[in-house]
Design an enzyme around this catalytic site. Sequence first.
Site, PDB file in Angstrom:
ATOM      1  N   LYS A 115       0.842  -1.204   0.000  1.00 43.57           N
ATOM      2  CA  LYS A 115       0.000   0.000   0.000  1.00 43.57           C
ATOM      3  C   LYS A 115       0.871   1.244   0.000  1.00 43.57           C
ATOM      4  O   LYS A 115       1.559   1.534   0.970  1.00 43.57           O
ATOM      5  CB  LYS A 115      -0.928   0.053   1.216  1.00 43.57           C
ATOM      6  N   GLY A 172       7.285   4.728   8.156  1.00 41.02           N
ATOM      7  CA  GLY A 172       6.470   5.919   8.379  1.00 41.02           C
ATOM      8  C   GLY A 172       6.719   6.481   9.764  1.00 41.02           C
ATOM      9  O   GLY A 172       7.795   6.281  10.334  1.00 41.02           O
ATOM     10  N   SER A 173       5.723   7.146  10.298  1.00 30.97           N
ATOM     11  CA  SER A 173       5.924   7.848  11.562  1.00 30.97           C
ATOM     12  C   SER A 173       5.957   6.879  12.739  1.00 30.97           C
ATOM     13  O   SER A 173       5.407   5.779  12.681  1.00 30.97           O
ATOM     14  CB  SER A 173       4.808   8.862  11.785  1.00 30.97           C
ATOM     15  N   THR A 174       6.610   7.303  13.825  1.00 34.07           N
ATOM     16  CA  THR A 174       6.682   6.478  15.021  1.00 34.07           C
ATOM     17  C   THR A 174       5.295   6.256  15.615  1.00 34.07           C
ATOM     18  O   THR A 174       4.989   5.160  16.078  1.00 34.07           O
ATOM     19  CB  THR A 174       7.643   7.108  16.047  1.00 34.07           C
ATOM     20  N   GLY A 220       3.651   3.601  13.647  1.00 38.18           N
ATOM     21  CA  GLY A 220       4.381   2.352  13.918  1.00 38.18           C
ATOM     22  C   GLY A 220       3.948   1.724  15.226  1.00 38.18           C
ATOM     23  O   GLY A 220       3.731   0.512  15.312  1.00 38.18           O
ATOM     24  N   GLU A 229      10.277   0.887  10.262  1.00 35.06           N
ATOM     25  CA  GLU A 229      11.301   1.899  10.008  1.00 35.06           C
ATOM     26  C   GLU A 229      10.614   3.233  10.240  1.00 35.06           C
ATOM     27  O   GLU A 229       9.798   3.663   9.432  1.00 35.06           O
ATOM     28  CB  GLU A 229      11.827   1.732   8.578  1.00 35.06           C
ATOM     29  N   CYS A 268      13.451  10.579   7.007  1.00 32.95           N
ATOM     30  CA  CYS A 268      13.406  10.115   8.399  1.00 32.95           C
ATOM     31  C   CYS A 268      14.777  10.179   9.057  1.00 32.95           C
ATOM     32  O   CYS A 268      14.893  10.362  10.262  1.00 32.95           O
ATOM     33  CB  CYS A 268      12.850   8.707   8.470  1.00 32.95           C
ATOM     34  N   GLU A 319      10.269  15.421  15.572  1.00 28.47           N
ATOM     35  CA  GLU A 319      10.608  15.302  14.162  1.00 28.47           C
ATOM     36  C   GLU A 319       9.753  16.315  13.380  1.00 28.47           C
ATOM     37  O   GLU A 319       8.529  16.267  13.429  1.00 28.47           O
ATOM     38  CB  GLU A 319      10.313  13.885  13.679  1.00 28.47           C
TER      39      GLU A 319
END
Lengths: 275, 479
Positions: B183, B235-237, B240, B257, B291, B388
């Site tokens: 996706k 993607g973002s933490t 995740g 990641e 990132c 971030e």
Amino acid sequence: MTEVKKTYKHYVDGKFVRSESGKVYAIDLKNEKYEIPLTSKKDLRDAVTSSKAGFTKWNSLTMYNKSQILYRLSEMIEGNKESYIILLQDHGLRKNEAKNDIENSINTIIWYAGLVDKWEQLTGNLNPVAGEYFNISHQEPIGVTFTLNSNSISLDDLVKSFLPALTVGCSVINFSEKNAVIALKLSEDINNSDFPAGSLNIIAGKFENIVEDVGGHVEIKHAAIYDDISKESKTIIGEKGSESVKRISFQPPTSGLSSILPFIETKTVWHPKGK
Amino acid sequence: MNNWEYAESIESEKIVKIEKKYGHFINGEFVSPNSKKYLDTISPSSEEVLSSISIGNEKDVDFAVNAAKEGLKQWSKTSPSERSKYLFKLARLIQERSREFAVLESLDGGKPIKESRDFDLPQVAQNFFYYAGWADKIDLAWGSEISKPYGVVGQIIPWNFPLLMLSWKVAPALATGNTVVLKPAETTPLTALLFAELCDEVGLPKGVFNLITGDGTTGSELVNHKDIKKIAFTGSTSVGKYIQKSLAGRDVGLTLELGGKAANIVYNDAALDEAVEGVVNGIFFNQGHVCCAGSRLLVQEDIHDIFISKLEKRMQTLRVGNPLDKNTDIGAINSKDQLDKITNLVNEGVSDGGELFQIECELPKNGFWFKPSLFTGVQANYKIATEEIFGPVLTTLTFRTPDEAVEIANNTEYGLSAGIWTEKGSKILWTADRLDAGVIWANTFNKFDPASPFGGYKESGFGREGGRHGLLSYIKASS
């Protein structure tokens, strides 16, 4: 009614300690009865504090030194072999089964002792990047590791639940339930093997009492569950662990190179080449 | 007048053919979505609608996962050397059509054409080449005990390097014998859709690569599908963590990641002009939508003033504008949402007391843009020093000793990357040993290679992509 043979203590920070709660639970063997301190949430936190300091100490030793300490543990068990055999027999094993298990455990420890100063040559490498760069990937231990051992009546299985993490430089909190007498007996030999305080802590109790804390404690960097636990417990560890992106392994491999892989982080360093 | 007039050099859009509307790519063909819902994908540099893409719902995801399950039967019967050849062919096709891919990537995502053309696309092709060669050597990589594929793998990728992230995910997954449901991000799906056409062209068996477009709800359906054996997410933490939580208690592999707030440490014995280049590249590459961006400049106190003045001078030469102009250094911010997020964080940095420098430049009227920015006079607890930003914003902190540099660098939940600038070799090695980061660039920054493992410590995720270590994300120990 059999008398309580011995009240074992936990092994935390290089010392033999009771639970701060004062609570114990009983393990009834064929001939003897034992009382085991029951780990409370506070006990777990104390063990983590110790393991955090223990990690720094253990990880800063040279690989050669760590290797010798693990080998020393095998020598200690060798010296006390008979008493382990009697203990395993008391747990229901036949004499030859007990003897085989102890010998296997000694062989396992020696195998990992010999791996300490070699594994990184197997897991790390230079990367052939397309450009004028020196690029190397090497590995570092993840840090404080909680392991729930398999709770089988086997010293060999027990040592296989902390050696992979220790070998790569993690500190370990090893947790036992049904087989706690074996683990806490082993802690006496651990204590005589020159491990830095906190590098290997041995505690026991009911896992369900601390499962949420194992998942949620951010200083536990890795939870390795060697026992076959319920889906509910797995869910709790996974959900609580996700809050800090915790590394979690369920029944990780217990032999070969694959056994150590869950406990290492790969660090890749680049540097240009030039005149 | 001595100055030459600026002459733009625009890459033609004519090379790309974009359909008005796209379905999902499932079982080897494009299909209309069960949801019957679409969303527009726009060019962030002009706000023009480029196309409409399907939003995958539960049924669409189920269809794709089932196709991947069927595809697995065929793929596991395909010999490793045959799998290898499919990937080599894909690499070749990508090379042949790389200009088309590059223009499409810049149109849909806003990144400068010089980056999509000279960085993204070459890396994408190389990545397929690299993993193609592993397909028939898996047993050699980690020993035969670690060699079995997961099966059906769900992959969710971000919008900052759309096709590159696709290649990081798809190439190793297919090489190791898994089948894929991918996706792409909702704002940058077009290059992935073009890639699907290539899979058809090389004759990849049906169901081996499936593509499902949509938004976060589609990703969530994929994560929660009962037949997925592994999820790989970039993607973002926060997302995740949500995925890790969603998978709790399920026997599903996971690699993450996630975000970063990398320290780029400049010691006083660094080659300063090189360090300036590295710091600029570290934060302004891809508009800072990276990132592993070197978003925290840690500069030794005694060279702070000289370094900042060199840095500001260099920043002023950056050219912001049309991503398709070959001279452009900084393209468009990927979306309105991202621009708002950057703007809010920067405003907060100013109100916290940070000193903001932005370059003088004209920004295009349409589209989403942000001037390259530098904060000095920042306290360690400001949001701009801890969160971030994922934009062209650099935050400066200072240190006195190497120990202090390491302490500040590690004082974050993240641990993806870090930079070290010094001419002293022993100091590089000493510092690198102590930084909690998965990738460390010494006297360079933002270098990538398919052979080089990439991934984070701590809350930047787990697992590696790239290199021999990247294979471990898609194989497991055989019992």
